[in-house]
Scaffold this motif. Structure first.
Motif, PDB file in Angstrom:
ATOM      1  N   ASP A 202       0.861  -1.196   0.000  1.00 15.73           N
ATOM      2  CA  ASP A 202       0.000   0.000   0.000  1.00 15.73           C
ATOM      3  C   ASP A 202       0.893   1.240   0.000  1.00 15.73           C
ATOM      4  OD1 ASP A 202      -1.725   2.126   0.512  1.00 15.73           O
ATOM      5  OD2 ASP A 202      -3.010   0.942   1.831  1.00 15.73           O
ATOM      6  N   THR A 204       0.274   4.318   0.116  1.00 17.57           N
ATOM      7  CA  THR A 204      -0.108   5.395   1.037  1.00 17.57           C
ATOM      8  C   THR A 204       0.386   5.144   2.457  1.00 17.57           C
ATOM      9  OG1 THR A 204      -2.242   4.397   1.630  1.00 17.57           O
ATOM     10  CG2 THR A 204      -2.181   5.801  -0.333  1.00 17.57           C
ATOM     11  N   LEU A 205       0.779   3.902   2.743  1.00 18.43           N
ATOM     12  CA  LEU A 205       1.210   3.547   4.094  1.00 18.43           C
ATOM     13  C   LEU A 205       2.711   3.276   4.186  1.00 18.43           C
ATOM     14  CD1 LEU A 205      -1.717   1.170   5.107  1.00 18.43           C
ATOM     15  CD2 LEU A 205      -1.426   3.590   5.693  1.00 18.43           C
ATOM     16  N   LYS A 208       8.909   6.089   0.441  1.00 17.62           N
ATOM     17  CA  LYS A 208       9.174   6.053  -1.002  1.00 17.62           C
ATOM     18  C   LYS A 208       9.869   4.774  -1.441  1.00 17.62           C
ATOM     19  CE  LYS A 208       9.325  11.077  -1.623  1.00 17.62           C
ATOM     20  NZ  LYS A 208      10.150  12.241  -2.058  1.00 17.62           N
ATOM     21  N   ASN A 214       5.430   4.246   6.713  1.00 18.81           N
ATOM     22  CA  ASN A 214       5.461   5.605   7.237  1.00 18.81           C
ATOM     23  C   ASN A 214       4.702   5.619   8.567  1.00 18.81           C
ATOM     24  OD1 ASN A 214       2.681   5.673   6.602  1.00 18.81           O
ATOM     25  ND2 ASN A 214       3.079   6.537   4.573  1.00 18.81           N
ATOM     26  N   LYS A 216       1.764   6.481   9.446  1.00 18.01           N
ATOM     27  CA  LYS A 216       0.419   5.920   9.330  1.00 18.01           C
ATOM     28  C   LYS A 216       0.478   4.403   9.148  1.00 18.01           C
ATOM     29  CE  LYS A 216      -1.858  10.033   7.403  1.00 18.01           C
ATOM     30  NZ  LYS A 216      -2.611  10.577   6.239  1.00 18.01           N
TER      31      LYS A 216
END
Length: 244
Positions: A202, A204-205, A208, A214, A216
């Protein structure tokens, strides 16, 4: 004149009347009250936490534990400790994560990374073994020794599993993925099947690099493992009761 009666010793004394009849009832009431108080004390003792101290947990792992790329306060051990404390647990989680480390390297530093007084360990090693394509039998042997040595010290263990990346192929995955559930079953310890459950893949989680969560993403990891972490603390309590 007051009524009189003979006492057992034959002396003549005033009759006790209603006062004499009331005394047994007073003693009975007092006895019932005392018995109720004892029952209440017993209930409080049973339902109170068995450990009247802080439970000490060590998170033994790699960069996923150490908190690579996130602020120290956002690392997995810190977020998990906060989540457990928010649920009423008196617990401290030490961060024993070393970025880039394999299971064999974790075994080599086990004794000084998990100090005396540790109640439980969350074992989250193996991701780097997989990324480097190391022989699964080497990873399995190291994890087995780590768990066995921790158990011998009376430390409760939760194994956080890992899964092979798809690009490593089905053959490697078939040898690597079963390591964690099988080691946990063989050693009789707790298992959280996939440390990155809900996070891997994912964007978004993850950061890079696509490998490290990250803040979250770490929060998702914590939410996923939280019930099993509470089960770990409960197991510590059971062990403490058994040793008392």
């Amino acid at each position: 004149m007051p009524d009189r009666t003979l006492e057992p010793n034959g002396t003549d004394a005033p009759r006790r009347g209603r006062h004499a009849a009331a005394r047994p009832r007073l003693w009975e009431a007092a006895f019932k009250a005392a018995r109720g108080l004892l029952a209440l004390v017993a209930l409080i003792t049973i339902t109170s936490p068995a450990l009247a101290r802080t439970v000490r947990v060590v998170a033994l792992g790699d960069s996923l534990t150490a908190g690579y790329g996130v602020a120290p306060k956002e690392a997995f051990p810190v977020q998990l400790e906060a989540a457990l404390r928010a649920r009423g647990h008196d617990v401290v989680i030490e961060n024993a994560g070393v970025s880039g480390e394999t299971a064999t390297q974790g075994l080599a530093r086990l004794d000084w990374s998990v100090p005396e007084g540790t109640d439980a360990v969350i074992l989250a090693l193996g991701a780097n073994d997989m990324l480097r394509g190391l022989p699964p039998k080497v990873t399995r042997a190291a994890l087995t020794q780590i768990v066995a040595r921790l158990k011998a010290r009376g430390i409760t263990v939760l194994v956080a599993g890992m899964r092979a990346a798809p690009n490593l192929g089905a053959v490697y995955a078939a040898a690597f993925d079963p390591i964690f559930p099988e080691v946990a079953a063989e050693q009789g310890v707790l298992l959280y099947p996939f440390f990155l459950d809900g996070v891997a893949g994912d964007a978004t989680l993850n950061q890079k690099d696509g490998l490290h969560p990250n803040p979250k993403g770490v929060a998702v990891m914590v939410a996923g493992i939280l019930p099993k972490a509470e089960e770990l603390l409960a197991a510590v309590t059971v062990r403490a009761n058994g040793s008392n």
